[in-house]
Design an enzyme around this catalytic site. Structure first.
Site, short mmCIF file in Angstrom:
data_model
loop_
_atom_site.label_atom_id
_atom_site.label_comp_id
_atom_site.label_asym_id
_atom_site.label_seq_id
_atom_site.Cartn_x
_atom_site.Cartn_y
_atom_site.Cartn_z
CD GLU A 169 21.65 0.30 20.73
OE1 GLU A 169 22.64 0.89 21.02
OE2 GLU A 169 20.49 0.92 20.58
CG HIS A 212 16.18 4.91 12.31
ND1 HIS A 212 17.26 5.84 12.59
CD2 HIS A 212 15.25 4.85 13.24
CE1 HIS A 212 16.91 5.84 13.83
NE2 HIS A 212 15.88 5.56 14.34
#
Lengths: 323, 318
Positions: free
Chosen positions: A60, A129
């Protein structure tokens, strides 16, 4: 008007913008042939090729950084983070780089990049998440933050975000992708920084956005049967915050409740209440309230997660307590 | 285009401009005229000039806070750089960026960075843009060997190879990561060997030899422009001053620094010019020319206005 899902609306926005602007390209994990885990980039690789719909490694920080560099060199990257939680993996590139490079360069560079990510809970995805980061991100000068709740807003705001010229954090919600709504035909956009009154009412103003906006509308229907007419404002943009629409509404209702899925502690609700007291304390007939996630990590079991995240029933209860 | 004897004289003068720039900043710093930190590149001028002069003005470059030399070599106006150091409105970033963030996209300088490896993916992104736009521009990313242990650096190596980016990574290995010897903190301290592991074509060069540096980057750029993918250049050099102002330099001996001075790039380039037929007077003239450029920049910067307080609120968004 076609009735399509939130995910389809985003897909249309990407397709239509990519057709007219060759500078736009997409980067992210599994966005190519897989079409993204929530199908937002479905089939785009067939139309635009693997150069412009680019699968990335699970890296990322580097691919957000690559987006920044490409943006400075004349491209319009739209970068997808699989989960908003991973923004923390790329935090240096988002917070220290994308948000600040224009300022630190005295305005000589710009970063026309959109970082899309879905966030939020309600699906048992667990504490890494399911988080909502808009309050954190709103602390960083230099980022525009949008969080649409309907398919029509999602499409129009994604178009505006891509065209904007600044770094935009585009917040989606994992449980909104399959929700449906009417979406105007043809090209249109929704302005950044403009909230919308989604339901008129005279008794209380409920401010929300993203998925909890749907809860607020649901709560308003129940409250209406009990004789309380709630005005529901969808912020749509978190930063810059459209305080005027809130002030205008509270002038009529005198009561204010803010609902969001992000943790309450030091959250956007607190910010709005502070601004309310700074800018128009006299319009309030009673202290405003806020509802957000309670101060624990987001758990998995449904009974636990529902206890932590604000539910429609919590909104109804909070409003009734204000009468 | 090789670095001809005539251009080598220009390169010598450019290295002197960088050296004198840093010396001037040190003086200003000691007088309390510079805010924040200052990380000098004294001793590393050849990596900057050799590398940046081997590419075009419209090629891209990113560097770190030790990047004054690279920024000037890439074409940043000396006046704008000096004014930025003094926090003036005529600075390259109007006083908003300072020592660690020299930026000028008109010469391809996408920014110096205060996070040691953060500019590496930016250069990779510019290289990707060039590839997507079907242009032949390349991107240089300068960083120190202290940056090779940041995750984003390793991630970017991987991306550059799989996407075959026209990217030239230049590691200035000056042996010290801030104030710690790099061999104490780095598993494979010959960093080009790490790049090999990622599938890079990599070389190690004498970073204090401006001609060697130039040749290495020139041939890397030719390869990258032709679609040959990224190249990793480890330039061995030595930082003659401390990591920053106020560094007590307890990690090395005075003898080590004195010995390094015999091998420093400006002295070496001067000797080389004499071998090529320049006279001592020629070198003195080049020195005076560099001196004049710095004096002019300092005069410009000192006579420039400070930014208005209201300017703090511009340049956040487009």
């Amino acid at each position: 008007m076609p009735n399509i899902t939130y995910a389809q609306a985003l897909n249309e926005a990407l397709r239509e913008e990519m057709k007219v602007d060759p500078r736009i390209f997409l980067m992210g994990e599994d966005i190519g042939h897989h079409g993204g885990i929530f199908r937002v980039t479905k089939d785009l690789i067939d139309e635009f090729g693997a150069e412009r719909v680019r699968d990335t490694p699970i890296s990322e920080s580097s691919f957000v950084g690559v987006g920044i560099g490409a943006a400075m060199a004349g491209m319009r990257p739209v970068v997808e983070l699989l989960f908003m939680d991973f923004a923390l993996v790329a935090a240096d590139q988002i917070v220290n780089q994308a948000a600040k490079l224009r300022y630190m360069s005295g305005g000589t560079v710009s970063i026309p990049m959109v970082v899309r990510a879905q966030q939020g809970g309600g699906r048992g995805n667990g504490a890494q998440h399911s988080q909502s980061f808009e309050s954190w991100l709103a602390q960083v000068p230099g980022l525009i933050i949008v969080a649409p709740s309907t398919p029509a807003d999602a499409k129009g705001l994604l178009k505006s975000s891509i065209r904007d010229g600044n770094p935009v954090i585009f917040i989606e919600h994992k449980l909104l992708y399959n929700t449906k709504g009417d979406v105007p035909e043809g090209d249109y956009s929704i302005p950044i920084g403009k909230a919308e009154v989604k339901r008129d009412g005279r008794d209380i103003t409920i401010v929300s956005y993203s998925r909890t906006l749907l809860f607020a509308l649901e709560a308003a229907e129940t409250l209406s049967q009990k004789g309380i007419e709630a005005e529901v404002i969808d912020l749509r943009t978190i930063e810059p915050l459209d305080m005027n629409t809130i002030l205008e509404s509270v002038k009529g209702t005198g009561r204010l409740l803010i609902v969001h899925e992000a943790h309450s502690n030091c959250g956007l609700g607190a910010e709005i209440i502070a601004r309310m007291y700074e800018q128009a304390p006299d319009t309030l007939i009673m202290p405003p309230r806020r509802l957000g996630a309670k101060h624990v990590p987001i758990p998995v079991a449904e009974s636990l997660e529902n206890a932590v995240l604000p539910q429609t029933s919590d909104i109804i209860q909070a409003v009734e307590a204000m009468f | 285009m090789p670095l001809t004897p005539e251009r080598l004289q220009d390169a010598y003068r450019q290295m002197l401009v960088i050296r004198k720039f840093e010396e001037t900043i040190r003086n200003l710093y000691q007088q309390g005229k510079i805010r924040g930190s200052f990380h000098p590149c004294v001793g590393q001028e050849a990596t900057a000039v050799g590398g940046c002069w081997a590419v075009r003005k419209d090629d891209y470059m990113t560097c770190t806070y030790r990047g004054h030399g690279q920024a000037l070599a890439k074409g940043l106006d000396v006046r704008a750089a000096m004014a930025e150091m003094l926090g003036k409105s005529t600075g390259c970033s109007k006083g908003k960026g300072g020592s660690m963030h020299f930026t000028d996209p008109s010469v391809g300088l996408l920014g110096a960075n205060a996070i040691v490896a953060a500019g590496v993916p930016h250069a990779a992104g510019a290289a990707l843009a060039s590839q997507l736009q079907k242009k032949d521009n390349v991107a240089l990313a300068y960083f120190g060997e202290g940056a090779v242990n940041q995750g984003v650096f390793l991630e970017s190596l991987n991306l550059a190879v799989i996407w075959k980016l026209p990217l030239i990574l230049i590691c200035e290995n000056n042996l010290y990561s801030e104030m710690t010897p790099s061999h104490e903190t780095t598993s494979v301290v010959e960093t080009h060997k790490r790049a090999d592991g990622f599938g890079f074509e990599s070389i190690q060069v004498d970073g204090n030899d401006v001609e060697a540096m130039y040749n290495a980057v020139e041939s890397a750029a030719a390869k990258a422009r032709a679609g040959g993918g990224p190249i990793y250049i480890e330039a061995m050099t030595y930082r003659l001053w401390g990591h920053m102002m106020g560094d007590p330099e307890i990690y090395r001996t005075k003898e080590e620094v004195a010995k390094a001075k015999e091998n420093e790039p400006i002295v070496r380039c001067g000797k080389r010019l004499l071998e090529l037929g320049c006279t001592a007077d020629d070198l003195t003239r080049l020195d005076s020319e560099a001196e004049a450029i710095i004096a002019d920049a300092l005069q410009f910067a000192e006579s420039s206005a400070v930014p208005e307080p209201a300017d703090a609120f511009t340049d956040v968004f487009i």
